[in-house]
Design a protein around this motif. Structure first.
Motif, PDB file in Angstrom:
ATOM      1  N   SER A  75       0.837  -1.164  -0.082  1.00  0.00           N
ATOM      2  CA  SER A  75      -0.096   0.098  -0.106  1.00  0.00           C
ATOM      3  C   SER A  75       0.867   1.299  -0.030  1.00  0.00           C
ATOM      4  O   SER A  75       0.802   2.256  -0.753  1.00  0.00           O
ATOM      5  CB  SER A  75      -0.902  -0.070   1.128  1.00  0.00           C
ATOM      6  OG  SER A  75      -1.729   1.157   1.289  1.00  0.00           O
ATOM      7  N   ILE A  79       0.659   4.119  -3.004  1.00  0.00           N
ATOM      8  CA  ILE A  79      -0.347   5.202  -2.718  1.00  0.00           C
ATOM      9  C   ILE A  79       0.972   6.401  -2.217  1.00  0.00           C
ATOM     10  O   ILE A  79       0.621   7.353  -2.742  1.00  0.00           O
ATOM     11  CB  ILE A  79      -1.356   4.939  -1.929  1.00  0.00           C
ATOM     12  CG1 ILE A  79      -2.192   3.930  -2.066  1.00  0.00           C
ATOM     13  CG2 ILE A  79      -1.769   6.164  -1.332  1.00  0.00           C
ATOM     14  CD1 ILE A  79      -3.168   3.753  -0.987  1.00  0.00           C
ATOM     15  N   ARG A  88      -5.094   9.761  -5.642  1.00  0.00           N
ATOM     16  CA  ARG A  88      -3.995   8.675  -5.462  1.00  0.00           C
ATOM     17  C   ARG A  88      -4.630   7.463  -5.945  1.00  0.00           C
ATOM     18  O   ARG A  88      -5.892   7.378  -5.873  1.00  0.00           O
ATOM     19  CB  ARG A  88      -3.594   8.745  -4.091  1.00  0.00           C
ATOM     20  CG  ARG A  88      -2.782   9.936  -3.742  1.00  0.00           C
ATOM     21  CD  ARG A  88      -2.353   9.915  -2.436  1.00  0.00           C
ATOM     22  NE  ARG A  88      -1.220  10.875  -1.991  1.00  0.00           N
ATOM     23  CZ  ARG A  88      -0.900  11.546  -0.964  1.00  0.00           C
ATOM     24  NH1 ARG A  88      -1.646  11.274   0.180  1.00  0.00           N
ATOM     25  NH2 ARG A  88      -0.123  12.357  -0.567  1.00  0.00           N
ATOM     26  N   TYR A  90      -6.055   4.890  -4.961  1.00  0.00           N
ATOM     27  CA  TYR A  90      -6.712   4.048  -3.941  1.00  0.00           C
ATOM     28  C   TYR A  90      -7.646   2.865  -5.019  1.00  0.00           C
ATOM     29  O   TYR A  90      -7.894   1.879  -4.442  1.00  0.00           O
ATOM     30  CB  TYR A  90      -7.849   4.846  -3.246  1.00  0.00           C
ATOM     31  CG  TYR A  90      -7.166   6.004  -2.391  1.00  0.00           C
ATOM     32  CD1 TYR A  90      -6.117   5.727  -1.571  1.00  0.00           C
ATOM     33  CD2 TYR A  90      -7.509   7.114  -2.642  1.00  0.00           C
ATOM     34  CE1 TYR A  90      -5.681   6.528  -0.627  1.00  0.00           C
ATOM     35  CE2 TYR A  90      -6.874   8.368  -1.932  1.00  0.00           C
ATOM     36  CZ  TYR A  90      -5.909   7.809  -0.921  1.00  0.00           C
ATOM     37  OH  TYR A  90      -5.443   8.866  -0.203  1.00  0.00           O
ATOM     38  N   ALA A  93      -5.345   0.080  -5.368  1.00  0.00           N
ATOM     39  CA  ALA A  93      -4.922  -0.912  -4.105  1.00  0.00           C
ATOM     40  C   ALA A  93      -6.441  -1.663  -3.939  1.00  0.00           C
ATOM     41  O   ALA A  93      -6.219  -2.796  -3.362  1.00  0.00           O
ATOM     42  CB  ALA A  93      -4.907   0.147  -3.065  1.00  0.00           C
ATOM     43  N   LEU A  94      -7.463  -1.112  -4.030  1.00  0.00           N
ATOM     44  CA  LEU A  94      -8.837  -1.749  -3.529  1.00  0.00           C
ATOM     45  C   LEU A  94      -9.058  -2.884  -4.457  1.00  0.00           C
ATOM     46  O   LEU A  94      -9.621  -3.951  -4.016  1.00  0.00           O
ATOM     47  CB  LEU A  94     -10.032  -0.732  -3.575  1.00  0.00           C
ATOM     48  CG  LEU A  94     -10.140   0.116  -2.325  1.00  0.00           C
ATOM     49  CD1 LEU A  94     -11.124   1.345  -2.832  1.00  0.00           C
ATOM     50  CD2 LEU A  94     -10.215  -0.735  -1.138  1.00  0.00           C
ATOM     51  N   GLU A  97      -6.649  -5.750  -3.177  1.00  0.00           N
ATOM     52  CA  GLU A  97      -7.125  -6.317  -2.439  1.00  0.00           C
ATOM     53  C   GLU A  97      -8.245  -7.207  -2.592  1.00  0.00           C
ATOM     54  O   GLU A  97      -8.182  -8.345  -2.019  1.00  0.00           O
ATOM     55  CB  GLU A  97      -7.727  -5.168  -1.268  1.00  0.00           C
ATOM     56  CG  GLU A  97      -8.344  -6.010   0.008  1.00  0.00           C
ATOM     57  CD  GLU A  97      -8.985  -4.908   0.911  1.00  0.00           C
ATOM     58  OE1 GLU A  97      -9.713  -5.396   1.929  1.00  0.00           O
ATOM     59  OE2 GLU A  97      -8.797  -3.713   0.575  1.00  0.00           O
ATOM     60  N   LEU A 125      -2.853  -4.407   3.650  1.00  0.00           N
ATOM     61  CA  LEU A 125      -2.946  -3.301   2.449  1.00  0.00           C
ATOM     62  C   LEU A 125      -4.182  -2.460   2.748  1.00  0.00           C
ATOM     63  O   LEU A 125      -3.908  -1.048   2.638  1.00  0.00           O
ATOM     64  CB  LEU A 125      -3.214  -4.185   1.240  1.00  0.00           C
ATOM     65  CG  LEU A 125      -3.229  -3.390  -0.095  1.00  0.00           C
ATOM     66  CD1 LEU A 125      -2.903  -4.083  -1.188  1.00  0.00           C
ATOM     67  CD2 LEU A 125      -4.513  -2.463  -0.398  1.00  0.00           C
ATOM     68  N   GLN A 126      -5.508  -3.028   3.023  1.00  0.00           N
ATOM     69  CA  GLN A 126      -6.452  -2.198   3.617  1.00  0.00           C
ATOM     70  C   GLN A 126      -6.161  -1.138   4.761  1.00  0.00           C
ATOM     71  O   GLN A 126      -6.650   0.035   4.883  1.00  0.00           O
ATOM     72  CB  GLN A 126      -7.653  -2.843   3.773  1.00  0.00           C
ATOM     73  CG  GLN A 126      -9.007  -2.133   4.208  1.00  0.00           C
ATOM     74  CD  GLN A 126     -10.076  -3.040   4.628  1.00  0.00           C
ATOM     75  OE1 GLN A 126     -10.531  -3.803   3.817  1.00  0.00           O
ATOM     76  NE2 GLN A 126     -10.647  -2.801   5.868  1.00  0.00           N
ATOM     77  N   LEU A 129      -4.081   1.538   3.592  1.00  0.00           N
ATOM     78  CA  LEU A 129      -4.701   2.445   2.719  1.00  0.00           C
ATOM     79  C   LEU A 129      -5.483   3.526   3.506  1.00  0.00           C
ATOM     80  O   LEU A 129      -5.307   4.804   3.132  1.00  0.00           O
ATOM     81  CB  LEU A 129      -5.681   1.628   2.123  1.00  0.00           C
ATOM     82  CG  LEU A 129      -6.405   2.432   0.772  1.00  0.00           C
ATOM     83  CD1 LEU A 129      -6.733   1.234  -0.542  1.00  0.00           C
ATOM     84  CD2 LEU A 129      -7.638   3.165   1.266  1.00  0.00           C
ATOM     85  N   THR A 130      -6.156   3.015   4.967  1.00  0.00           N
ATOM     86  CA  THR A 130      -6.948   3.952   5.526  1.00  0.00           C
ATOM     87  C   THR A 130      -6.108   4.705   6.526  1.00  0.00           C
ATOM     88  O   THR A 130      -5.658   3.948   7.482  1.00  0.00           O
ATOM     89  CB  THR A 130      -8.195   3.600   6.287  1.00  0.00           C
ATOM     90  OG1 THR A 130      -7.859   2.347   6.837  1.00  0.00           O
ATOM     91  CG2 THR A 130      -9.417   3.071   4.934  1.00  0.00           C
TER      92      THR A 130
END
Length: 226
Positions: A75, A79, A88, A90, A93-94, A97, A125-126, A129-130
């Motif tokens: 991640s 990002i 970015r 995202y 990345a999602l 995932e 990864l998640q 990300l947040t």
């Protein structure tokens, strides 16, 4: 300030907390009763395995820890930066995932350790990300921090200190999403088994597509106004 968080962040936080709750309960029910979305319990289990001299169990737990970290590393590579910001990748990345969660299904069904590893990697990864946005710490794969913040904010309010109600709302949103994901995963697992993970894979993949569409529309609107 938490009040400046855009709507898409609130929706994403709730959805991803739901996803993490489902993934974790599948791990708890199906894979040697092993949680996958956070590392506190896993680290404690690793300590127990090392104390008992159980090399095989210790290796499995260490690999789960490493897989989670690898997901967070991925991640960071994709990002970059510490603040949530439109533009970015995202969506990419999602999508990754979602692919990891889908891949975990056949691996789990064949009783392969790789199922736990790719699911843990998806959670890492998640969780990376947040992250931090305007002083608000958002973590969606575990709720210890959210409950801690909730208690602290409520304590401050009882003392008469000013508290941002939206920060409390964010804590409740993530905690409720995680809980609902656990309930949903537990209800589906007896019927679908590890294929229960297809639902969080679908949710994260759909969230990735929705983010890309939203960002493209935003850019188009911005360019049109220029």
């Amino acid at each position: 300030m938490i009040s400046r968080l855009p709507t898409w962040v609130w929706i994403g936080a709730g959805t991803l907390a739901l996803v993490a709750g489902m993934v974790n309960v599948v791990g708890l029910i199906g894979f040697e009763h092993q949680g996958l979305s956070h590392l506190s319990g896993t680290t404690s289990q690793l300590g127990e395995a090392l104390a008992q001299g159980s090399g095989r169990a210790a290796l499995q737990l260490l690999l789960v820890l490493a897989a989670f970290v690898a997901g967070a590393l991925l991640s960071g590579l994709l990002i970059g930066g510490a603040a949530l910001q439109l533009g970015r990748p995202y969506g990419a990345a999602l999508s990754i995932e979602a692919g990891l969660l889908a891949l975990a299904v056949p691996l789990f069904e064949h009783h392969h350790m790789g199922g736990a590893l790719v699911a843990a990697m998806a959670c890492g990864l998640q969780n990376a990300l947040t992250t931090t946005y305007s002083g608000a710490l958002i973590r969606t794969t575990h709720v210890t921090g959210m409950f801690t913040d909730l208690g602290m904010f409520l304590g401050n309010r009882l003392r008469g200190l000013p508290v941002d109600g939206r920060r409390i709302a964010l804590c409740l949103l993530v905690a409720t999403g995680f809980l609902c994901g656990g309930v949903l995963g537990a209800l589906l697992f007896p019927h679908l088994g590890y294929r229960t993970l297809w639902l969080p894979a679908l949710l994260t993949g759909s969230a990735g597509v929705a983010y890309v569409v939203y960002d493209l529309r935003r850019r188009t609107t911005t360019n049109t106004k220029r």
